[in-house]
Design a protein around this motif. Structure first.
Motif, PDB file in Angstrom:
ATOM      1  N   ALA A   1     -15.654  -3.742  -1.551  1.00  0.00           N
ATOM      2  CA  ALA A   1     -15.510  -3.139  -0.223  1.00  0.00           C
ATOM      3  C   ALA A   1     -14.403  -3.870   0.517  1.00  0.00           C
ATOM      4  O   ALA A   1     -14.415  -5.108   0.618  1.00  0.00           O
ATOM      5  CB  ALA A   1     -16.819  -3.235   0.565  1.00  0.00           C
ATOM      6  N   ILE A   2     -13.439  -3.115   1.019  1.00  0.00           N
ATOM      7  CA  ILE A   2     -12.358  -3.707   1.803  1.00  0.00           C
ATOM      8  C   ILE A   2     -12.922  -4.181   3.141  1.00  0.00           C
ATOM      9  O   ILE A   2     -13.638  -3.449   3.830  1.00  0.00           O
ATOM     10  CB  ILE A   2     -11.226  -2.696   2.045  1.00  0.00           C
ATOM     11  CG1 ILE A   2     -10.667  -2.179   0.711  1.00  0.00           C
ATOM     12  CG2 ILE A   2     -10.119  -3.316   2.900  1.00  0.00           C
ATOM     13  CD1 ILE A   2      -9.956  -3.203  -0.117  1.00  0.00           C
TER      14      ILE A   2
ATOM     15  N   TYR B   1     -11.418  -8.533   0.751  1.00  0.00           N
ATOM     16  CA  TYR B   1     -12.442  -7.611   0.273  1.00  0.00           C
ATOM     17  C   TYR B   1     -13.609  -8.412  -0.288  1.00  0.00           C
ATOM     18  O   TYR B   1     -13.473  -9.578  -0.683  1.00  0.00           O
ATOM     19  CB  TYR B   1     -11.895  -6.645  -0.783  1.00  0.00           C
ATOM     20  CG  TYR B   1     -11.050  -7.266  -1.870  1.00  0.00           C
ATOM     21  CD1 TYR B   1     -11.606  -7.673  -3.084  1.00  0.00           C
ATOM     22  CD2 TYR B   1      -9.669  -7.424  -1.694  1.00  0.00           C
ATOM     23  CE1 TYR B   1     -10.829  -8.217  -4.080  1.00  0.00           C
ATOM     24  CE2 TYR B   1      -8.885  -7.975  -2.690  1.00  0.00           C
ATOM     25  CZ  TYR B   1      -9.464  -8.369  -3.889  1.00  0.00           C
ATOM     26  OH  TYR B   1      -8.690  -8.922  -4.875  1.00  0.00           O
TER      27      TYR B   1
ATOM     28  N   ARG C   1      -8.957   2.069  -1.728  1.00  0.00           N
ATOM     29  CA  ARG C   1      -9.919   3.030  -1.181  1.00  0.00           C
ATOM     30  C   ARG C   1      -9.736   4.415  -1.801  1.00  0.00           C
ATOM     31  O   ARG C   1     -10.707   5.076  -2.187  1.00  0.00           O
ATOM     32  CB  ARG C   1      -9.768   3.104   0.336  1.00  0.00           C
ATOM     33  CG  ARG C   1     -10.250   1.865   1.091  1.00  0.00           C
ATOM     34  CD  ARG C   1     -10.181   2.105   2.593  1.00  0.00           C
ATOM     35  NE  ARG C   1     -10.710   0.988   3.364  1.00  0.00           N
ATOM     36  CZ  ARG C   1      -9.979   0.194   4.152  1.00  0.00           C
ATOM     37  NH1 ARG C   1      -8.675   0.414   4.285  1.00  0.00           N
ATOM     38  NH2 ARG C   1     -10.542  -0.788   4.818  1.00  0.00           N
TER      39      ARG C   1
ATOM     40  N   GLU D   1     -10.805   4.334  -5.625  1.00  0.00           N
ATOM     41  CA  GLU D   1     -12.258   4.222  -5.773  1.00  0.00           C
ATOM     42  C   GLU D   1     -12.947   5.528  -5.365  1.00  0.00           C
ATOM     43  O   GLU D   1     -13.893   5.975  -6.015  1.00  0.00           O
ATOM     44  CB  GLU D   1     -12.786   3.055  -4.937  1.00  0.00           C
ATOM     45  CG  GLU D   1     -12.483   1.682  -5.507  1.00  0.00           C
ATOM     46  CD  GLU D   1     -13.460   1.277  -6.606  1.00  0.00           C
ATOM     47  OE1 GLU D   1     -14.491   1.956  -6.759  1.00  0.00           O
ATOM     48  OE2 GLU D   1     -13.176   0.281  -7.300  1.00  0.00           O
ATOM     49  N   ALA D   2     -12.469   6.150  -4.307  1.00  0.00           N
ATOM     50  CA  ALA D   2     -13.086   7.391  -3.835  1.00  0.00           C
ATOM     51  C   ALA D   2     -12.860   8.543  -4.808  1.00  0.00           C
ATOM     52  O   ALA D   2     -13.679   9.468  -4.899  1.00  0.00           O
ATOM     53  CB  ALA D   2     -12.535   7.759  -2.458  1.00  0.00           C
TER      54      ALA D   2
END
Length: 530
Positions: free
Chosen positions: A458-459, A469, A308, A311-312
């Motif tokens: 997406a987790i 995911y 997360r 990726e962010a």
């Protein structure tokens, strides 16, 4: 390819070859370029897209090729330029790309540039390297430390100055602030791109430029005896300096003048600082290496948090990448065990982004204990007893049973380790339940499923046992569920799905699965749910 299609380096998998240990063709115990050529079909069968070859340039081998004495040649130990040309042509004929190592931070002290630079203070190439007068009291100009132990400054008696080296004294740092150095090193890139090389992995890029004022690095209060001596200071003034990004942008402009070339940067940095290496408006590296899986705790929650956060942090349009092994870090099986190494393979090859696979991981090679009289790594020799040596992860590839392991007919440069009939390419290629067969199946699935090679991620879940995911692309939904525990677990499958692949060979071919799908201990699955 349409303008909107991903590039080959986005959808493909990169395979790292440590050439000394891949395949020896002439019986001298050292792997070489003809040996790599002879084993290309293994890489085709594995299903990778590109082959990254660690340095093969002429070198005194103080650091096994990372001390380069000629940036435009091939060391006779590995072959000739003609051998490399044949390898590139044969790889391209098989649909494989070739990536070489590019070592811009330092040369060998035997490189003609440094020999001339060292000859006198008035040498035209004196400022091609980092020379400074002694500090107050006659000692080194600053407290900077070598990554391999000891001071990062070596005194040159004939000229009365110190030269800087982030690594060994045999690896003096080039002065990238000098325009002639920059031009000469950019011409090196052009030389190899003109020869058909598809990309460069850029070594130690965060060390490229140092603080011009030579300010001391502050002590690190967290450092303890038994850790690497180089970590006794915080490398605030010798690493990750702002000017490095101008140099990377210059490299990128060279690469962009050729079709389909890729630049990969080696920088061990926190995520927020790593993102700068994509460059302003993506003018930097295509892929700044993401090593964070190597140091993240092996738990679903920690890995989910990493995915997360990474990726962010990516800049708009920045493409992710993942690494779980290389020639500097302990091998997967030695870190995680054989059962979790299969889960790790599932993770590496199903996350969003470009994976890099280190030679031997596909058959579960382990760290090999090196007897003191066989130690080769200069890091271990300089700082003995701390377990910093990298020899255990650089041992030769076992291709077949018997003396030399199919790697050599001579004495291998490093020991192969204890004989294990199942730990050879030949044995695992014939075993549908082997780790090699799992890697081949994963790579085959990845090639056939755009959701895995190019889709969003997406987790879905990360509890004490299971990381799950989704990968999605053009309406296709795949669930990846990985069991990190030694007990049966239930993945978050809320409706029927079709099992595409399990890390357990006996589970494959099961077809449709309902919401009650159970994961066996240490099992990973890919399930189609849309």
């Amino acid at each position: 390819m349409d303008a909107g299609d991903p590039a080959w380096w986005q959808t493909g998998v990169i395979y790292q070859i440590y050439p000394r240990s891949f395949q020896d063709s002439n019986g001298d115990g050292i792997g070489d370029l003809p040996g790599i050529l002879a084993r290309l079909d293994h890489l085709v069968a594995l299903g990778v897209e590109a082959v990254w070859i660690s340095p093969i340039y002429p070198s005194p081998m103080a650091d096994f090729g990372y001390d380069v004495s000629d940036y435009r040649g091939v060391d006779p130990r590995f072959g000739t330029l003609d051998d490399l040309d044949r390898l590139i042509a044969a790889a391209h004929a098989r649909g494989l790309r070739i990536i070489l190592d590019y070592v811009p931070n330092h040369s060998s002290d035997r490189h003609p540039w440094f020999v001339e630079s060292r000859s006198s203070r008035s040498s035209p190439k004196r400022d091609w390297y980092v020379w400074r007068d002694p500090g107050p009291g006659g000692g080194p100009p600053s407290n900077w430390l070598s990554e391999f132990g000891g001071p990062a400054w070596t005194f040159d008696e004939p000229t009365g100055q110190y030269y800087y080296h982030a690594y060994l004294r045999e690896q003096p740092d080039l002065n990238w602030r000098h325009p002639e150095v920059r031009d000469a090193m950019l011409d090196v890139l052009r030389f190899w791109f003109d020869r058909g090389v598809d990309g460069m992995r850029v070594d130690a890029i965060h060390h490229l430029i140092e603080d011009e004022a030579l300010r001391d690095n502050p002590p690190d209060p967290a450092w303890r005896t038994g850790q690497s001596p180089a970590r006794a200071v915080i490398r605030a003034h010798t690493m990750d300096q702002p000017e490095v990004h101008d140099a990377i942008a210059a490299m990128r402009r060279v690469a962009d003048a050729y079709d389909g070339r890729v630049l990969i940067g080696e920088a061990y940095l926190p995520i927020d600082r790593l993102m700068a290496y994509y460059g302003r408006d993506l003018s930097g590296f295509h892929l700044p290496f993401n090593f964070h899986l190597l140091s993240t705790p092996w738990t679903p929650a920690a890995i989910a948090a990493l995915v997360r956060a990474y990726e962010a942090a990516l800049p708009p349009g920045g493409w992710p990448n993942w690494v779980l092994g290389n020639h500097d870090r302990s091998r997967l099986v030695s870190r995680l065990g054989a059962e979790q190494a299969r889960v790790a393979a599932m993770l590496l090859l199903t996350l969003r982004g470009t994976p890099t696979l280190y030679q031997g991981e596909e058959i579960g090679m382990r760290d090999v204990p090196i007897p003191p009289d066989r130690v080769q790594d200069p890091w271990e020799r300089n700082v003995p007893g701390l377990g910093l040596g990298r020899d255990p992860v650089r041992t030769p590839m076992p291709w077949a049973p018997g003396p030399g392991g199919g790697f050599t007919e001579g004495e291998p440069w490093l020991p192969l380790g204890p004989a294990d009939p199942g730990l050879t390419v030949a044995a695992q290629a014939a075993d549908p339940g082997s780790l090699l067969s799992l890697y081949r199946a994963l790579l085959r699935l990845r090639r056939g499923e755009p959701a895995l090679s190019a889709g969003a991620v997406a987790i879905v879940e990360a509890d004490e046992a299971v990381l799950a995911y989704e990968r999605t692309h053009a309406g296709r939904r795949l669930l990846v569920a990985l069991n990190f525990s030694a007990r049966t677990a239930t993945p978050p499958l809320t409706r029927a799905g079709r099992l595409l692949l399990s890390s357990r060979t006996e589970a494959n071919g099961a077809g449709a699965e309902g919401p009650g799908l159970a994961l066996a201990p240490h099992e990973g699955v890919v399930v189609a749910i849309g």
